[in-house]
Design an enzyme around this catalytic site. Structure first.
Site, PDB file in Angstrom:
ATOM      1  N   CYS A 410       0.837  -1.194   0.000  1.00 44.37           N
ATOM      2  CA  CYS A 410       0.000   0.000   0.000  1.00 44.37           C
ATOM      3  C   CYS A 410       0.880   1.254   0.000  1.00 44.37           C
ATOM      4  O   CYS A 410       1.501   1.554  -1.011  1.00 44.37           O
ATOM      5  CB  CYS A 410      -0.961  -0.032   1.184  1.00 44.37           C
ATOM      6  SG  CYS A 410      -2.355   1.107   1.006  1.00 44.37           S
ATOM      7  N   HIS A 537      -3.387  -5.360  -0.173  1.00 47.12           N
ATOM      8  CA  HIS A 537      -2.873  -5.921   1.087  1.00 47.12           C
ATOM      9  C   HIS A 537      -2.928  -7.455   1.024  1.00 47.12           C
ATOM     10  O   HIS A 537      -3.929  -8.054   1.437  1.00 47.12           O
ATOM     11  CB  HIS A 537      -3.715  -5.427   2.263  1.00 47.12           C
ATOM     12  CG  HIS A 537      -3.528  -3.995   2.601  1.00 47.12           C
ATOM     13  ND1 HIS A 537      -2.685  -3.572   3.606  1.00 47.12           N
ATOM     14  CD2 HIS A 537      -4.076  -2.869   2.058  1.00 47.12           C
ATOM     15  CE1 HIS A 537      -2.728  -2.249   3.684  1.00 47.12           C
ATOM     16  NE2 HIS A 537      -3.562  -1.801   2.745  1.00 47.12           N
ATOM     17  N   GLU A 539      -1.627  -9.600   2.868  1.00 48.88           N
ATOM     18  CA  GLU A 539      -1.599 -10.251   4.185  1.00 48.88           C
ATOM     19  C   GLU A 539      -2.982 -10.679   4.655  1.00 48.88           C
ATOM     20  O   GLU A 539      -3.112 -11.620   5.454  1.00 48.88           O
ATOM     21  CB  GLU A 539      -0.964  -9.318   5.237  1.00 48.88           C
ATOM     22  CG  GLU A 539      -1.759  -8.087   5.601  1.00 48.88           C
ATOM     23  CD  GLU A 539      -1.473  -6.872   4.731  1.00 48.88           C
ATOM     24  OE1 GLU A 539      -1.730  -5.737   5.186  1.00 48.88           O
ATOM     25  OE2 GLU A 539      -1.001  -7.058   3.589  1.00 48.88           O
TER      26      GLU A 539
END
Length: 607
Positions: A410, A537, A539
């Site tokens: 990001c 993102h 994750e």
């Protein structure tokens, strides 16, 4: 569920907390879900947060930990991340209930005239709205299969007795009576402290907590007691006597080497039997009496046995609270375990590596640079605001020039682009309009569809599709040579499309873009061992046993295993074969294994 196996009525498991906050209700609720899933049941989850915010989107990470983003764009409490990771499910924004959402829904109905002139009150209107919300959301499929789940695990945030949670406890008391005893199981997580002066486990705090719970109309079926060691038998008997809970239904949640042991810990104390019994599920053919936790046990034990470290420096703004980057840490852990490496996290406050800190606090400056220079890989996460931005740019420059594996997420991707423009294109004032609205070389700009007056829920949020522009790149290979990938987003600034051709001519490669081709999603430096930035993102979709592709790439690059991983053109399933010693070859000794398997050497804090 009837005797033939079909579900007849939804079952509910409520997890509450007492004495103090931060006992691990979220991980406990997740582990209970794993236990029930391992018995053959389909499980969904709901988190209740009693704060007035509509969602977690505008809250500081220092205040409440990370903001977890769902596929539908919901900005929710980090515990929903635990639910998704443990249960491998996809939740919706409505699976996170807040006081703000409930009151907003009730007030909207009042404005429409839905209450037919009645006086709108906490009881029954707010409490009814809470119950209706729970019943509606519990029916939403979250595991990719048609039809509702069998069991809904509900976590009530905060501590029993909090003023702000009173409407929820009242609603849940009514709810337990309405659905019936055989369809509702209450698990109360409480603390049994050990006073160092006498070394005795003290049951009184839990007794008072349960008394408060019962006074609010809720009676616990099971006590889950947090303590450093297993409960002594006499303490169990005392709790059983004063809390009116059978001794066999009192479970100790004592400290374990890593949280993946928790489902096994619950199984070994027959928690599944107590829950299934309370829900009248013991006699059904589709429900196993013994949960199958072979995969979880193997993963937990493998994590304990890892010896060869891989050091990752996280250069961020919120390094003082590891929960601010919880999903990042879990994604790094998933990747490290799959490659048989022990993750060591070095927390580097971004502002500490800036030139200004060298003058004001030279010791902090030297310490931060020592951590950064000792890392095998560098990760720059997302964030908002200008504090620490120049430090993140310096970290990206260090990784690029010294060929250290780098992953920017990001803002981290935007930082990498700004650094490249400054260092390679010679545009010294290159910046984001977020930090310098008047820059003459805006590498990163505000998205046209964004709002500058309202901040809640106005970003580009949720799952969006990224299309690979070239297949002969590291990111495409790590994702298995697919033409596109769906990942979750949370941003209101983007790389300036007007500068893309100039940046690419200088050697930067935008290997992933959105469906329009105008929004940059993935950037790579082709001649670097591993230098990748993503606007999304990754994750948020990493799971135990199924690590995120780009985190796996970072860890593999950091320990010299990237070439073989790329050659395979796919992500390995489960445990990969043991890889070579990490780059510096220096083993590090640790006195204690942290509870989540992640190690840190910054101020003695582990993630």
């Amino acid at each position: 569920m009837n005797k033939g196996g079909g579900m007849k009525k939804m079952k509910y498991v409520l997890v509450t907390g007492g004495v103090v906050s931060g006992l691990g209700k979220g991980v406990t609720a997740s582990s209970i879900g794993v236990l029930l899933k391992a018995c053959g049941l389909r499980v969904t989850s709901i988190k209740i947060d009693p704060y007035l915010n509509t969602d977690a989107g505008t809250m500081s990470p220092f205040e409440h930990g990370e903001v977890y983003v769902l596929d539908d764009g919901g900005e929710v409490d980090l515990d929903l991340g635990n639910y998704e990771r443990f249960l491998d499910i996809k939740l919706t924004r409505d699976n996170n209930i807040t006081t703000g959402k409930i009151y907003q829904a009730v007030i909207d109905k009042e404005r429409r005239g839905d209450y037919l002139g009645k006086t709108v009150q906490v009881v029954p209107h707010i409490t009814d709205a809470i119950q209706e919300w729970i019943e509606r959301v519990a029916m939403i499929p979250v595991d990719g299969q048609p039809g509702p789940a069998d069991v809904c695990v509900i976590e009530l945030g905060g501590t029993i007795g909090d003023i702000e949670s009173m409407p929820f406890t009242e609603a849940l008391g009514q709810f337990s009576y309405r659905v019936g005893a055989g369809n509702f199981c209450l698990i109360h997580v409480s603390l049994v402290p050990v006073l160092s002066a006498v070394g005795e486990q003290k049951s009184k705090p839990t007794q008072h907590s349960v008394r408060g719970l019962r006074s609010l109309g809720l009676t616990p079926n099971i006590l889950a007691c947090r303590s450093t060691l297993a409960l002594e038998e006499n303490v169990k008997q005392k709790l059983s006597q004063f809390c009116h809970v059978p001794a066999e239904n009192i479970i100790t949640l004592y400290d374990v080497p890593n949280i993946w042991h928790l489902p096994s810990l619950l199984r070994d104390q027959k928690a599944h039997g107590a829950i299934l019994g309370a829900l009248n599920l013991l006699g059904f053919v589709n429900v196993a009496r013994e949960p199958n936790l072979k995969e979880w046990t193997s993963r937990a034990e493998s994590c304990d046995m890892l010896l060869e470290p891989v050091r990752i420096a996280i250069v961020g703004k919120y390094t003082g609270l590891s929960d601010s980057y919880l999903s990042l840490l879990k994604a790094l852990l998933h990747a490290s375990v799959s490659l048989r490496k022990k993750l060591v996290v070095d927390w580097v406050p971004a502002s500490d590596i800036e030139d200004e800190t060298a003058k004001e606090n030279p010791d902090a400056y030297k310490a931060a640079w020592k951590l950064l220079q000792g890392a095998d890989g560098v990760l720059v996460p997302g964030g908002f605001g200008d504090r620490g931005v120049e430090g993140k740019i310096l970290a990206a420059k260090y990784a690029r020039e010294n060929r250290i594996p780098f992953l920017g997420i990001c803002l981290g991707m935007q930082i990498a682009v700004i650094e490249f423009a400054r260092s390679i294109l010679g545009l010294q004032d290159a910046n984001s309009t977020e930090f310098d609205p008047d820059t003459k070389n805006p590498c990163v700009i505000f998205m046209p569809e964004g709002s500058k007056t309202h901040f809640g829920g106005t970003m580009r949020l949720g799952s969006r599709r990224t299309y690979f522009q070239v297949m002969d790149c590291k990111s495409a290979k790590l994702y298995g040579n697919r033409g596109f990938v769906d990942e979750r987003h949370r941003h209101r600034y983007e790389v300036n499309p007007d500068m893309v051709s100039t940046l690419e001519d200088a050697g930067l490669s935008f290997t992933g873009k959105d469906e329009t081709g105008q929004r940059m999603e993935i950037v790579e430096l082709p001649n670097h061992p591993y230098y990748i930035g993503t606007q999304f993102h990754p994750e948020f979709k990493s799971r135990p046993g199924k690590p995120s592709a780009l985190f796996l790439g970072l860890i593999a690059a950091a320990c010299g295993q990237l070439d073989s991983l790329l050659h395979a053109h796919k992500i390995p399933n489960g445990m990969a074969k043991k890889v070579s010693l990490y780059q510096n070859g220096n083993a590090t000794k640790f006195a204690k294994i942290p509870a989540d398997g992640i190690y840190s050497n910054c101020n003695g804090v582990h993630a």
